[in-house]
Scaffold this motif. Sequence first.
Motif, PDB file in Angstrom:
ATOM      1  N   ASN A 201       0.834  -1.217   0.000  1.00  0.00           N
ATOM      2  CA  ASN A 201       0.000   0.000   0.000  1.00  0.00           C
ATOM      3  C   ASN A 201       0.867   1.266   0.000  1.00  0.00           C
ATOM      4  O   ASN A 201       0.554   2.268  -0.672  1.00  0.00           O
ATOM      5  N   ALA A 202       1.951   1.214   0.766  1.00  0.00           N
ATOM      6  CA  ALA A 202       2.851   2.380   0.784  1.00  0.00           C
ATOM      7  C   ALA A 202       3.495   2.589  -0.578  1.00  0.00           C
ATOM      8  O   ALA A 202       3.649   3.734  -1.065  1.00  0.00           O
ATOM      9  N   VAL A 203       3.893   1.452  -1.227  1.00  0.00           N
ATOM     10  CA  VAL A 203       4.466   1.571  -2.573  1.00  0.00           C
ATOM     11  C   VAL A 203       3.443   2.150  -3.542  1.00  0.00           C
ATOM     12  O   VAL A 203       3.740   3.019  -4.381  1.00  0.00           O
ATOM     13  N   ALA A 204       2.195   1.647  -3.421  1.00  0.00           N
ATOM     14  CA  ALA A 204       1.138   2.156  -4.314  1.00  0.00           C
ATOM     15  C   ALA A 204       0.871   3.651  -4.053  1.00  0.00           C
ATOM     16  O   ALA A 204       0.661   4.441  -4.997  1.00  0.00           O
ATOM     17  N   LYS A 205       0.867   4.033  -2.792  1.00  0.00           N
ATOM     18  CA  LYS A 205       0.648   5.455  -2.463  1.00  0.00           C
ATOM     19  C   LYS A 205       1.759   6.320  -3.060  1.00  0.00           C
ATOM     20  O   LYS A 205       1.512   7.423  -3.551  1.00  0.00           O
ATOM     21  N   ARG A 206       3.024   5.791  -3.001  1.00  0.00           N
ATOM     22  CA  ARG A 206       4.110   6.571  -3.608  1.00  0.00           C
ATOM     23  C   ARG A 206       3.917   6.700  -5.119  1.00  0.00           C
ATOM     24  O   ARG A 206       4.110   7.777  -5.693  1.00  0.00           O
ATOM     25  N   ALA A 207       3.538   5.613  -5.755  1.00  0.00           N
ATOM     26  CA  ALA A 207       3.312   5.666  -7.205  1.00  0.00           C
ATOM     27  C   ALA A 207       2.162   6.635  -7.536  1.00  0.00           C
ATOM     28  O   ALA A 207       2.229   7.415  -8.509  1.00  0.00           O
ATOM     29  N   PHE A 208       1.107   6.574  -6.678  1.00  0.00           N
ATOM     30  CA  PHE A 208      -0.024   7.467  -6.915  1.00  0.00           C
ATOM     31  C   PHE A 208       0.399   8.933  -6.726  1.00  0.00           C
ATOM     32  O   PHE A 208       0.031   9.821  -7.519  1.00  0.00           O
ATOM     33  N   ALA A 209       1.213   9.213  -5.698  1.00  0.00           N
ATOM     34  CA  ALA A 209       1.680  10.577  -5.461  1.00  0.00           C
ATOM     35  C   ALA A 209       2.569  11.052  -6.604  1.00  0.00           C
ATOM     36  O   ALA A 209       2.499  12.212  -7.040  1.00  0.00           O
ATOM     37  N   GLU A 210       3.427  10.124  -7.091  1.00  0.00           N
ATOM     38  CA  GLU A 210       4.287  10.507  -8.214  1.00  0.00           C
ATOM     39  C   GLU A 210       3.457  10.797  -9.462  1.00  0.00           C
ATOM     40  O   GLU A 210       3.736  11.733 -10.223  1.00  0.00           O
ATOM     41  N   ASN A 211       2.421   9.984  -9.674  1.00  0.00           N
ATOM     42  CA  ASN A 211       1.543  10.232 -10.821  1.00  0.00           C
ATOM     43  C   ASN A 211       0.831  11.582 -10.692  1.00  0.00           C
ATOM     44  O   ASN A 211       0.649  12.321 -11.680  1.00  0.00           O
ATOM     45  N   LYS A 212       0.412  11.913  -9.477  1.00  0.00           N
ATOM     46  CA  LYS A 212      -0.235  13.209  -9.263  1.00  0.00           C
ATOM     47  C   LYS A 212       0.735  14.359  -9.577  1.00  0.00           C
ATOM     48  O   LYS A 212       0.345  15.360 -10.187  1.00  0.00           O
ATOM     49  N   ILE A 213       2.001  14.176  -9.142  1.00  0.00           N
ATOM     50  CA  ILE A 213       2.989  15.224  -9.423  1.00  0.00           C
ATOM     51  C   ILE A 213       3.194  15.364 -10.928  1.00  0.00           C
ATOM     52  O   ILE A 213       3.239  16.484 -11.471  1.00  0.00           O
ATOM     53  N   MET A 214       3.297  14.225 -11.608  1.00  0.00           N
ATOM     54  CA  MET A 214       3.472  14.272 -13.056  1.00  0.00           C
ATOM     55  C   MET A 214       2.265  14.937 -13.732  1.00  0.00           C
ATOM     56  O   MET A 214       2.413  15.737 -14.668  1.00  0.00           O
ATOM     57  N   GLN A 215       1.062  14.613 -13.235  1.00  0.00           N
ATOM     58  CA  GLN A 215      -0.140  15.226 -13.801  1.00  0.00           C
ATOM     59  C   GLN A 215      -0.162  16.729 -13.565  1.00  0.00           C
ATOM     60  O   GLN A 215      -0.528  17.514 -14.443  1.00  0.00           O
ATOM     61  N   THR A 216       0.245  17.144 -12.370  1.00  0.00           N
ATOM     62  CA  THR A 216       0.267  18.577 -12.052  1.00  0.00           C
ATOM     63  C   THR A 216       1.280  19.310 -12.925  1.00  0.00           C
ATOM     64  O   THR A 216       1.033  20.409 -13.432  1.00  0.00           O
ATOM     65  N   LYS A 217       2.463  18.665 -13.115  1.00  0.00           N
ATOM     66  CA  LYS A 217       3.456  19.281 -14.004  1.00  0.00           C
ATOM     67  C   LYS A 217       2.917  19.393 -15.427  1.00  0.00           C
ATOM     68  O   LYS A 217       3.154  20.397 -16.108  1.00  0.00           O
ATOM     69  N   GLN A 218       2.184  18.340 -15.839  1.00  0.00           N
ATOM     70  CA  GLN A 218       1.590  18.400 -17.175  1.00  0.00           C
ATOM     71  C   GLN A 218       0.554  19.502 -17.267  1.00  0.00           C
ATOM     72  O   GLN A 218       0.457  20.213 -18.276  1.00  0.00           O
ATOM     73  N   ASP A 219      -0.220  19.675 -16.192  1.00  0.00           N
ATOM     74  CA  ASP A 219      -1.211  20.772 -16.175  1.00  0.00           C
ATOM     75  C   ASP A 219      -0.526  22.137 -16.233  1.00  0.00           C
ATOM     76  O   ASP A 219      -1.005  23.065 -16.919  1.00  0.00           O
ATOM     77  N   ILE A 220       0.604  22.256 -15.523  1.00  0.00           N
ATOM     78  CA  ILE A 220       1.344  23.533 -15.569  1.00  0.00           C
ATOM     79  C   ILE A 220       1.854  23.793 -16.981  1.00  0.00           C
ATOM     80  O   ILE A 220       1.770  24.915 -17.510  1.00  0.00           O
ATOM     81  N   LEU A 221       2.390  22.737 -17.611  1.00  0.00           N
ATOM     82  CA  LEU A 221       2.879  22.877 -18.968  1.00  0.00           C
ATOM     83  C   LEU A 221       1.739  23.241 -19.925  1.00  0.00           C
ATOM     84  O   LEU A 221       1.889  24.104 -20.801  1.00  0.00           O
ATOM     85  N   ASN A 222       0.582  22.582 -19.720  1.00  0.00           N
ATOM     86  CA  ASN A 222      -0.581  22.898 -20.563  1.00  0.00           C
ATOM     87  C   ASN A 222      -1.029  24.344 -20.363  1.00  0.00           C
ATOM     88  O   ASN A 222      -1.420  25.035 -21.320  1.00  0.00           O
ATOM     89  N   ALA A 223      -0.975  24.801 -19.100  1.00  0.00           N
ATOM     90  CA  ALA A 223      -1.368  26.195 -18.826  1.00  0.00           C
ATOM     91  C   ALA A 223      -0.411  27.171 -19.505  1.00  0.00           C
ATOM     92  O   ALA A 223      -0.827  28.209 -20.053  1.00  0.00           O
ATOM     93  N   ALA A 224       0.911  26.856 -19.480  1.00  0.00           N
ATOM     94  CA  ALA A 224       1.885  27.719 -20.155  1.00  0.00           C
ATOM     95  C   ALA A 224       1.648  27.731 -21.662  1.00  0.00           C
ATOM     96  O   ALA A 224       1.725  28.783 -22.321  1.00  0.00           O
ATOM     97  N   ILE A 225       1.340  26.541 -22.202  1.00  0.00           N
ATOM     98  CA  ILE A 225       1.035  26.474 -23.639  1.00  0.00           C
ATOM     99  C   ILE A 225      -0.218  27.270 -23.957  1.00  0.00           C
ATOM    100  O   ILE A 225      -0.298  27.974 -24.978  1.00  0.00           O
ATOM    101  N   GLU A 226      -1.191  27.179 -23.074  1.00  0.00           N
ATOM    102  CA  GLU A 226      -2.433  27.943 -23.285  1.00  0.00           C
ATOM    103  C   GLU A 226      -2.167  29.449 -23.226  1.00  0.00           C
ATOM    104  O   GLU A 226      -2.763  30.215 -23.990  1.00  0.00           O
TER     105      GLU A 226
END
Length: 435
Positions: A201-226
């Motif tokens: 569960n801890a490993v899964a939580k880390r993967a989920f947190a990393e995915n959230k960070i990647m998604q947020t970075k992608q959202d920031i990049l999308n906002a800059a592109i916008e």
Amino acid sequence: MRKLESIDKIYHIHKKNNIKKWFIIFFVFGVVVLFLPWTQNIKVTGKVSTLYQDQRPQQLNSPIPGKIIKWHVKNGDFVKRGDTILQLAEIKDAYMDPNLIERTQQQVTAKHGVRSYYQAKIATTDSQIAALRSVRDLKLEQLAVKVDQLESRLDGEKAELQAIEAELSLSEDQYNRQKKMYEEGLVSLTQFQQRTLAYRNAVAKRAFAENKIMQTKQDILNAAIEQQATRQDYAEKLSKMEGDRFQSLGQIENNNGEIAKLENQMANYQVRQGLYFVLASQDGQVIQLNKSGIGEILKENESIGTVVPSDVAYAVEISIKPVDLPLFKVGQRVMCIFDGFPAIVFSGWPNSSYGTFAGRVIAVESNISPSGAFRALVVPDSESKPWPPQIKIGTGTQGIAILNDVPIWYELWRNINGFPPDYYMSESEKQALKK
């Protein structure tokens, strides 16, 4: 025989004779005359003219081509400056419209209206540009806020990931100890499975947190592109509107040029209508009218007649032979004899002449004329009697230029030897030459 009367009348032997006495008297008189003063002079010819160009006979010319429809004067009439000589009618089809000026004015008014429409369009375009810039700035501000929010969320997710990683490290350590204890038989399988599940569960939580960070970075990049896309989109829209604005400005400038051209044409039409009446250029007498009736066609600049001025400052143009030119100077006195005016002239005694009029040289031209003579201008001498008012421009004139005063014997001797008159200067001229 001595007593006969005829003898006394025929023989004069014993008569008293006065011939000697008369001879002596005439001889003494001749000697005295030789010492009398004689004024040297030069005879010249010329004609009456004037000093000023505007006082010379002026030609009447037709400023435009036209047809004569009315005469207001006849040969010999005296006119004032601005009086109408004749009236013309238009013969060019480009100017025959009686409402030409009004129609041109309508065109000018229409062009002014078109210019006003373009100015209103520019004002509307300016308002649209201002509104579009305002919307662009607002949207860019919204995107900037969104980027800030995403960056704040990214910071939180990174902190959360750090906590999960710490929890994962602790869970992994517990899992390893539990596994070792399970292998040694110190704990049950159930406990080991629970610890394994917690670790995973801890490993899964880390993967989920990393995915959230990647998604947020992608959202920031999308906002800059916008943001960039928004800038590009609004830049295109603003460029298009500014292009329309500059096009309208160009139309206004083109319209201004057309308005100026039409106004120039209208002013020319107004001036041309004023040229239908040929006016006298000065006060004087109308002579030499060379058009004979109504309906005759006049060409542009064609001569109609001549106006001779009434008020003229007369002068005399005299011709000087090149050999006599050194004897003439400005201010020299000249006695004038006008054609048609009786005169008794004693050239050597100008003060004793009758019918002559005194003048002064005011200018001697430096260039020889085609006739081989130099020209000088003579005006009335203000210290002598005025010239006769009956003289006219062109009247023939004979002049006697007054030179030096010499004895008669010297003048006779000069003429016998063919010497020219004396060249002399006044004392003031001599002093100026010495300086």
